[in-house]
Structures are given as C-alpha cells and as structure tokens.
Design a protein around this motif. Structure first.
Motif, PDB file in Angstrom:
ATOM      1  N   UNK A  54      14.600  -0.071  32.303  1.00 18.60           N
ATOM      2  CA  UNK A  54      14.177   0.608  32.944  1.00 18.60           C
ATOM      3  C   UNK A  54      14.556   0.426  34.668  1.00 18.60           C
ATOM      4  N   UNK A  55      15.184   1.264  35.317  1.00 22.62           N
ATOM      5  CA  UNK A  55      15.751   1.037  36.693  1.00 22.62           C
ATOM      6  C   UNK A  55      15.266   1.684  37.769  1.00 22.62           C
ATOM      7  N   UNK A  56      15.530   0.554  38.861  1.00 26.22           N
ATOM      8  CA  UNK A  56      14.435   1.798  39.961  1.00 26.22           C
ATOM      9  C   UNK A  56      15.461   1.424  41.242  1.00 26.22           C
ATOM     10  N   UNK A  57      15.909   2.635  41.518  1.00 28.79           N
ATOM     11  CA  UNK A  57      16.884   3.005  42.371  1.00 28.79           C
ATOM     12  C   UNK A  57      16.750   3.499  44.102  1.00 28.79           C
ATOM     13  N   UNK A  58      16.772   2.905  44.879  1.00 34.30           N
ATOM     14  CA  UNK A  58      16.801   2.843  46.371  1.00 34.30           C
ATOM     15  C   UNK A  58      17.949   4.925  46.587  1.00 34.30           C
ATOM     16  N   UNK A  59      17.330   5.606  47.288  1.00 34.08           N
ATOM     17  CA  UNK A  59      18.256   6.710  47.512  1.00 34.08           C
ATOM     18  C   UNK A  59      19.829   6.010  48.431  1.00 34.08           C
ATOM     19  N   UNK A  60      18.903   4.980  49.825  1.00 28.51           N
ATOM     20  CA  UNK A  60      19.923   5.260  50.922  1.00 28.51           C
ATOM     21  C   UNK A  60      20.509   3.868  50.388  1.00 28.51           C
ATOM     22  N   UNK A  61      21.644   3.504  49.946  1.00 28.75           N
ATOM     23  CA  UNK A  61      22.707   2.346  49.838  1.00 28.75           C
ATOM     24  C   UNK A  61      23.776   1.832  50.145  1.00 28.75           C
ATOM     25  N   UNK A  62      24.416   1.520  50.639  1.00 22.31           N
ATOM     26  CA  UNK A  62      25.742   1.007  50.539  1.00 22.31           C
ATOM     27  C   UNK A  62      27.044   1.532  48.996  1.00 22.31           C
ATOM     28  N   UNK A  63      28.098   1.074  49.189  1.00 17.74           N
ATOM     29  CA  UNK A  63      29.121   1.836  48.095  1.00 17.74           C
ATOM     30  C   UNK A  63      28.824   3.364  47.623  1.00 17.74           C
ATOM     31  N   UNK A  64      28.018   3.909  47.165  1.00 19.71           N
ATOM     32  CA  UNK A  64      27.516   4.674  46.615  1.00 19.71           C
ATOM     33  C   UNK A  64      25.907   5.014  46.973  1.00 19.71           C
ATOM     34  N   UNK A  65      25.411   6.134  46.944  1.00 20.57           N
ATOM     35  CA  UNK A  65      23.906   6.391  46.813  1.00 20.57           C
ATOM     36  C   UNK A  65      22.598   6.232  45.584  1.00 20.57           C
ATOM     37  N   UNK A  66      21.849   6.430  46.232  1.00 22.20           N
ATOM     38  CA  UNK A  66      20.669   6.202  44.657  1.00 22.20           C
ATOM     39  C   UNK A  66      21.140   7.908  43.566  1.00 22.20           C
ATOM     40  N   UNK A  67      21.649   8.828  44.150  1.00 22.27           N
ATOM     41  CA  UNK A  67      21.626   9.703  43.266  1.00 22.27           C
ATOM     42  C   UNK A  67      22.472  10.060  42.685  1.00 22.27           C
ATOM     43  N   UNK A  68      23.821   9.595  43.400  1.00 15.54           N
ATOM     44  CA  UNK A  68      25.333   9.070  42.500  1.00 15.54           C
ATOM     45  C   UNK A  68      25.141   8.266  40.853  1.00 15.54           C
ATOM     46  N   UNK A  69      24.171   7.388  41.704  1.00 13.45           N
ATOM     47  CA  UNK A  69      24.052   6.301  39.899  1.00 13.45           C
ATOM     48  C   UNK A  69      23.500   7.032  39.226  1.00 13.45           C
ATOM     49  N   UNK A  70      21.761   7.573  40.014  1.00  8.35           N
ATOM     50  CA  UNK A  70      21.326   8.115  38.616  1.00  8.35           C
ATOM     51  C   UNK A  70      21.901   9.121  38.145  1.00  8.35           C
ATOM     52  N   UNK A  71      23.103   9.989  38.750  1.00  9.56           N
ATOM     53  CA  UNK A  71      24.073  11.072  37.683  1.00  9.56           C
ATOM     54  C   UNK A  71      24.948  10.315  36.544  1.00  9.56           C
ATOM     55  N   UNK A  72      25.859   8.751  37.396  1.00 10.97           N
ATOM     56  CA  UNK A  72      26.150   8.251  36.221  1.00 10.97           C
ATOM     57  C   UNK A  72      25.663   7.557  35.272  1.00 10.97           C
ATOM     58  N   UNK A  73      24.154   7.764  35.150  1.00 14.02           N
ATOM     59  CA  UNK A  73      23.603   6.964  34.344  1.00 14.02           C
ATOM     60  C   UNK A  73      22.855   8.025  33.157  1.00 14.02           C
ATOM     61  N   UNK A  74      22.940   9.389  33.898  1.00 13.58           N
ATOM     62  CA  UNK A  74      22.177  10.044  32.932  1.00 13.58           C
ATOM     63  C   UNK A  74      22.983  11.120  32.096  1.00 13.58           C
ATOM     64  N   UNK A  75      24.520  11.006  32.969  1.00 14.52           N
ATOM     65  CA  UNK A  75      25.464  11.315  31.807  1.00 14.52           C
ATOM     66  C   UNK A  75      26.074  10.088  30.923  1.00 14.52           C
ATOM     67  N   UNK A  76      26.087   8.680  30.757  1.00 20.13           N
ATOM     68  CA  UNK A  76      26.563   7.753  29.574  1.00 20.13           C
ATOM     69  C   UNK A  76      25.423   8.026  28.251  1.00 20.13           C
ATOM     70  N   UNK A  77      25.802   8.199  27.310  1.00 20.70           N
ATOM     71  CA  UNK A  77      25.476   8.669  25.981  1.00 20.70           C
ATOM     72  C   UNK A  77      24.507   6.954  26.044  1.00 20.70           C
ATOM     73  N   UNK A  78      24.828   5.630  27.057  1.00 17.33           N
ATOM     74  CA  UNK A  78      24.211   4.369  26.345  1.00 17.33           C
ATOM     75  C   UNK A  78      22.506   4.416  27.554  1.00 17.33           C
ATOM     76  N   UNK A  79      22.425   5.284  28.372  1.00 17.57           N
ATOM     77  CA  UNK A  79      21.478   5.153  29.167  1.00 17.57           C
ATOM     78  C   UNK A  79      21.075   6.338  29.978  1.00 17.57           C
ATOM     79  N   UNK A  80      21.212   7.304  29.314  1.00 17.40           N
ATOM     80  CA  UNK A  80      21.071   9.083  29.281  1.00 17.40           C
ATOM     81  C   UNK A  80      19.571   8.684  29.323  1.00 17.40           C
ATOM     82  N   UNK A  81      18.817   7.695  28.654  1.00 16.67           N
ATOM     83  CA  UNK A  81      17.281   7.786  28.510  1.00 16.67           C
ATOM     84  C   UNK A  81      16.415   7.071  28.913  1.00 16.67           C
ATOM     85  N   UNK A  82      17.017   5.943  29.987  1.00 14.43           N
ATOM     86  CA  UNK A  82      16.642   4.890  30.352  1.00 14.43           C
ATOM     87  C   UNK A  82      15.317   5.907  30.908  1.00 14.43           C
ATOM     88  N   UNK A  83      13.973   5.016  31.253  1.00 11.66           N
ATOM     89  CA  UNK A  83      13.255   5.223  32.616  1.00 11.66           C
ATOM     90  C   UNK A  83      14.268   4.698  33.995  1.00 11.66           C
TER      91      UNK A  83
END
Length: 234
Positions: A54-83
């Motif tokens: 499971x991953x808990x993501x803040x929205x406002x982050x340095x380097x890249x925001x939580x929404x960008x991280x979310x998009x990357x996780x959902x695009x990867x086969x091995x992480x697309x179904x992680x809660x």
C-alpha cells in the motif's frame, strides 16, 4: 499464502517531517509495517528493492508531486494494482478529483484523525489482499462484456482498462442487476469502511467508470436521492 495485515509493507511519501514521523509511528504502533520518505527519489529507490502492499502519497512534494507519482505507479505493470491513498489538504476539491481520476483508491484529507486513518489503511490492505476467485464469472450487458477471473472488460469488443476499485464497482453492479446501492453501501462494500458523510470518493469513481466505459457507461444509472444501479435488462 494469504498475507496478514501485520506483515505487509506500507510506504508513505510525506515531506513534512512531523506528520511523516507521527504517521509511521502510529501505523507501526498498530501492528503495521510502515516506512516513510521525505523525497520521491528515496521512495523510487526503495521501490527498486521492494514493492509495498500500500502507498500513502502526499500531494505537495519536492522533486515531483504526488499526482505524478500516482500516474507513474498506475502505468507500471508491477504496481498498477497497488492500493494507493492520497493525503490532501482539507477542502482541496481539485486535488481530490485529480487524484481519484488518476486511479487513487481513496483520499484522506488533512488534518486527519489518526484512528480513522489507521482504519482506512487497514480496509485498503484487506481489499488489496483478498485472494482472487478460481472460478470465472462472466457478464454480458448489451455492448459490455466482463470476465471476473481475467480482470477483462470490453465495450463493443474493445478492451477497456479500469483501476481495481472501478472494476470492483462494476462487478458489484453487474452481479446485483436492478439493485440500488447507496453511497454508504458502496463505501462499505468496496472500500471497507463506514460512511462518514463524505461522498466524493464514490461519485468520482462512478464518473470515471462511466467515462471509460464510453457508450456502455449509460448502463450505470443514477437513482436520484438514493444512489446507483445497473438495470436488470438491456
């Protein structure tokens, strides 16, 4: 073998040190295993070594925001179904909608009540850890075809990609044709926690599900003042 909650890993990405330390301390104190990261780069480095449950993501982050991280996780086969649950500033409607549109399973507004957060985390872990059924169930409704075992959805023969929660919602409707489900019932059955007056999670998931189903989205009907259903016949 089915995992229990207390041997499954939670990753938290939160740059506020006091919030991060408090969350990790609280989750670990409740028998969960949690690790916190101040920077997305540290999170991605940890992901190379171990995929969390499971991953808990803040929205406002340095380097890249939580929404960008979310998009990357959902695009990867091995992480697309992680809660994934987003931690959002209270009243930030835009962030909530963007997060749920992007495939987040839930969002938790700040400031949060710790025990409520723990309860929702445990609910997501239970849902994410459920064993898949061995027997297939198939549904056909007009232009829509769904295979439960293969996690396959087609509209007019064209495959449609859904998030886990969108797929679970669709299955619930199709397996109970004509039955109207309130938001409270959907939160309980799909997300595993009690209705607290916040309905955006359900509403946004219904909206994105309809959009992804295109023409077949019309099968999901709104029953004004009550909830949602899929008609018994097409």
């Amino acid at each position: 073998m089915k995992q229990t909650e207390d041997n499954r890993m939670i990753y938290l990405v939160e740059d506020d040190e006091s919030i991060r330390e408090l969350l990790v301390y609280t989750l670990n104190g409740q028998g969960l295993v949690a690790e916190g990261f101040a920077y997305p780069s540290d999170f991605w480095h940890a992901m190379e070594k171990k995929i969390p449950d499971l991953v808990l993501l803040d929205i406002m982050l340095p380097e890249e925001d939580g929404l960008e991280i979310l998009q990357k996780l959902r695009k990867k086969k091995e992480t697309k179904n992680i809660p994934i649950a987003m931690l959002t500033a209270k009243g930030s409607e835009y962030d909530v909608v963007k997060g749920l549109d992007g495939g987040a399973d839930d969002y938790i507004p700040k400031p949060f009540r710790m025990m409520e957060l723990v309860s929702r985390v445990k609910a997501l872990l239970r849902r994410g850890g459920q064993e898949q059924p061995q027997d297939d169930e198939e549904y056909v409704l007009g232009e829509l075809y769904v295979s439960k075992k293969r996690h396959l959805v087609k509209v007019k023969g064209e495959e449609v990609t859904l998030t886990m929660k969108e797929f679970e919602l669709l299955l619930l409707f199709l397996s109970n044709p004509g039955i109207v489900f309130s938001r409270a019932q959907l939160l309980d059955k799909i997300w595993g926690y009690q209705f607290d007056g916040e309905s955006r999670t359900v509403d946004v998931h219904i909206r994105t599900l309809r959009q992804k189903l295109k023409e077949a989205g019309r099968y999901i009907e709104t029953v004004r003042g009550i909830g949602y259903k899929v008609g018994g016949e097409e």
